[in-house]
Write an enzyme that holds these catalytic residues in place. Structure first.
Site, mmCIF file in Angstrom:
data_model
loop_
_atom_site.group_PDB
_atom_site.id
_atom_site.type_symbol
_atom_site.label_atom_id
_atom_site.label_comp_id
_atom_site.label_asym_id
_atom_site.label_seq_id
_atom_site.Cartn_x
_atom_site.Cartn_y
_atom_site.Cartn_z
ATOM 1 N NE ARG A 3 12.852 -1.514 -8.937
ATOM 2 C CZ ARG A 3 13.957 -2.154 -9.332
ATOM 3 N NH1 ARG A 3 14.062 -2.574 -10.573
ATOM 4 N NH2 ARG A 3 14.938 -2.368 -8.484
ATOM 5 C CE LYS A 48 -8.680 5.361 -3.086
ATOM 6 N NZ LYS A 48 -9.484 5.656 -1.877
ATOM 7 C CD GLU A 106 -19.784 1.119 -1.659
ATOM 8 O OE1 GLU A 106 -19.816 2.252 -2.180
ATOM 9 O OE2 GLU A 106 -19.103 0.849 -0.651
ATOM 10 C CE LYS A 150 -13.950 3.632 -7.360
ATOM 11 N NZ LYS A 150 -13.723 2.607 -6.357
ATOM 12 C CD GLU A 175 -9.208 8.978 -1.432
ATOM 13 O OE1 GLU A 175 -8.335 8.128 -1.276
ATOM 14 O OE2 GLU A 175 -10.375 8.836 -1.040
ATOM 15 N NE ARG A 204 -10.417 7.137 -6.014
ATOM 16 C CZ ARG A 204 -9.673 6.310 -6.719
ATOM 17 N NH1 ARG A 204 -8.764 6.754 -7.555
ATOM 18 N NH2 ARG A 204 -9.829 5.004 -6.601
ATOM 19 C CG ASN A 206 -14.397 8.155 1.340
ATOM 20 O OD1 ASN A 206 -14.376 6.964 1.045
ATOM 21 N ND2 ASN A 206 -13.305 8.889 1.432
ATOM 22 C CG HIS A 231 -17.663 4.691 2.491
ATOM 23 N ND1 HIS A 231 -18.780 4.879 1.699
ATOM 24 C CD2 HIS A 231 -17.084 3.543 2.046
ATOM 25 C CE1 HIS A 231 -18.857 3.896 0.808
ATOM 26 N NE2 HIS A 231 -17.846 3.074 0.995
ATOM 27 C CG HIS A 257 -14.717 3.166 6.746
ATOM 28 N ND1 HIS A 257 -14.056 4.125 5.996
ATOM 29 C CD2 HIS A 257 -14.940 2.121 5.918
ATOM 30 C CE1 HIS A 257 -13.890 3.662 4.756
ATOM 31 N NE2 HIS A 257 -14.427 2.465 4.682
ATOM 32 C CG HIS A 299 -17.563 -2.030 2.909
ATOM 33 N ND1 HIS A 299 -16.914 -1.028 3.618
ATOM 34 C CD2 HIS A 299 -17.830 -1.491 1.687
ATOM 35 C CE1 HIS A 299 -16.798 0.046 2.855
ATOM 36 N NE2 HIS A 299 -17.339 -0.199 1.684
#
Lengths: 375, 375
Positions: A125, A147, A189, A230, A240, A244, A248, A251, A255, A270
């Protein structure tokens, strides 16, 4: 040997606060910095490309500090962000007798960081973890912000956890052997941070990008500045719920292109999708009268100078039809009453969240872009 | 129809605070209470035993409130707490288009609650979930406190998350059809709360246990009081860094017996192991001179009166040798310098965390217990 010049970027997240260290040759002194966290053992998770190069160095550095160190190697590549790999890594971490006070160390690019970070979030956990990102992309993006996750058959990164690392070690010397294409992809990026809200950093990039690629002090500066940018966004909006989303920028289009090229890295990686996406976001903003055409042209000129793609026509094997692009975008975004939320810009360093963008205006813009690409 | 009498137990965990509702026939009005959380859709996770009895009632109740409701059914039994089931449930929840604001509802016993809660913790990096526990054990124990997870080949519950539910609905009428053996097993955990720190509640149990089993208002009172007791411990120590260990009273011996009987429910179920474990913890405390013999006898007399086992000799197929028991205990606990941490008692309602219990004294106690059992 001590690293020559090390920059510390704090990420002030209350009781989850941590530091990012940026500098050359941090790997060799990683043991001391990791040992300072107070663990007795570490499981190093790495992949079949990176492991043979660096895992033993890191393990030795940990052992010199009196920590037990086990190495867990997974296959390289996006397919490793799977439920099956999660099971493999969790069981290997347990096999290594990692207890609540111990550590998982992610040594690799974004795939390893996301997978190992998720395993750390759920073994017993939750145990602590350290990121040692080995690509430019992971040093400036995925290793910062907490993330973690794996892919589902329903989409990328749909299963995971917010789990902040306890420490990030970005050794910029590890990028010396990075293939140029991966270097460029990560660099897209870096540029993004300037475009979001820091026009001065974008101008710095225009002037100093060659040093970043070559491995001079400019590289350390670019990585540190990207981490600062960042971290600032993550601190404002850890989970988010708001700001945040600015990260993107580029993106939504990016994507969609990744989806259309089926995540085949031979066709598009990417960062290349992001580079084209940044250019599209600026040209779309210009076409809506939000942003000077000159700024859109300047974004494209800089990315093209580094060798990154900037146009739909540059997607290997084709970018699909307008309908296919819109379909792929709808999978990323919720379409509400014929409208989408985009990240647009009023100029370089002036990005904003724009809800309520009509699908029809996106369609018209993409038709123009695709027609312009035709010979 | 509105439930006749409903008790609310608040769990004041700051921004993770939630309420436990306890009462008969809560299932029929579950939709309204769940809808009040503000979701638009819910995935009901249940098992092949419970689903056919109650899932459609719950789904209809949700639909009447305007929520989309999907039903995800997993096999019944402990083997379902696996990586494979986690994948199945996560993908089914995504298939049901559960977004960040939506819900997973766990409808079942501890296995379903642990699995569905873990899936909720990781789908889209965390969606909210509601517990609708359908066994006495899950109503008084596993549905409260936010521990979720699955089993690894290295042990039970070794992979998971702390993820608090947003709401717990304990419908005590659902226990009317519970097999007597499962009822007894859950009751062992009820008694445990009295033994930890509430002698008055233990005395109440001695007087009222038949009403608890029969389904009178005593059942609601026992469930509510157990939830209050567990909530109080969880609020003091959400992530089990200290006090929460008290909840393990009886569990060190109990887990060892579960291991020795290979988790075969035909031989021993968790609550039976806990019942024997509670008696052993009190007799061990008495043998160390910590606790009056009369208190240990009173614990045994009450558990035996309800039909629960209280002696090692009652383990179907045998409890193993002393060495096997010690080995099984060492898997649960860290043995440091020949000593273990136990939960012991100075009397009924006077339990405490006792570090530094010599393995030799445990061995001597178990030898006496096993010899006493011999014909």
């Amino acid at each position: 040997m001590p690293a020559a010049s090390i920059t510390t970027v704090p990420v002030p997240l209350g009781d989850r606060a941590y530091d990012i260290f940026v500098g050359r040759d941090l790997l060799h002194e990683a043991g001391a910095r990791i040992a300072a966290l107070g663990a007795r053992a570490a499981a190093i998770v790495t992949d079949a490309h990176v492991g043979p190069l660096y895992a033993e160095t890191l393990a030795q550095s940990l052992k010199q500090q009196g920590l037990r160190a086990a190495i867990v190697t997974v296959p390289a590549g996006e397919a490793t962000k799977s439920y099956a790999s999660l099971e493999t890594v969790c069981d290997a971490v347990l096999e290594a007798k990692i207890e609540r006070g111990d550590l998982v160390v992610a040594l690799g690019g974004g795939v390893v960081g996301d997978l190992a970070g998720f395993a750390a979030a759920v073994v017993r956990r939750g145990v602590r973890f350290v990121q040692v990102p080995t690509t430019l992309l992971s040093q400036v993006d995925s290793s910062v912000g907490g993330k973690t996750g794996i892919n589902s058959r329903h989409g990328k990164n749909l299963v995971g956890a917010f789990h902040q690392p306890s420490l990030v070690l970005a050794d910029t010397a590890l990028l010396d052997t990075l293939p140029l294409r991966e270097m460029r992809a990560g660099y897209a990026e870096v540029v993004k941070y300037g475009l979001i809200d820091d026009a001065a950093f974008f101008a710095w990039c225009e002037k100093n990008w060659q040093g970043v690629f070559a491995g001079g002090p400019e590289r350390d500066e670019a990585v540190a500045q990207s981490c600062r940018a960042k971290a600032a966004v993550v601190v404002r909006d850890e989970r988010e719920d708001g700001d945040r989303a600015l990260l993107n920028l580029g993106h939504t289009f990016g994507h969609a292109l990744e989806r259309i090229t089926r995540y085949e890295s031979a066709r598009l990686v990417h960062g290349e999708g992001v580079a084209i996406g940044l250019c599209l976001a600026f040209r779309f903003s210009a076409s809506l009268g939000l942003c000077p055409e000159a700024d859109a042209a300047r974004v494209e000129a800089h990315l093209a100078a580094t060798g990154l793609p900037t146009r739909l026509a540059q997607v290997s094997g084709g970018c699909g039809t307008v309908d296919e692009l819109l379909d792929a975008m709808a999978q990323d975004k919720k379409v509400k009453g014929g409208a989408l939320t985009f990240i647009l810009a009023r100029g370089i360093g002036k990005s904003f969240i724009a809800p309520g963008i009509a699908v029809d205006s996106v369609r018209a813009f993409l038709e123009k872009e695709i027609n312009a690409s035709r010979p």
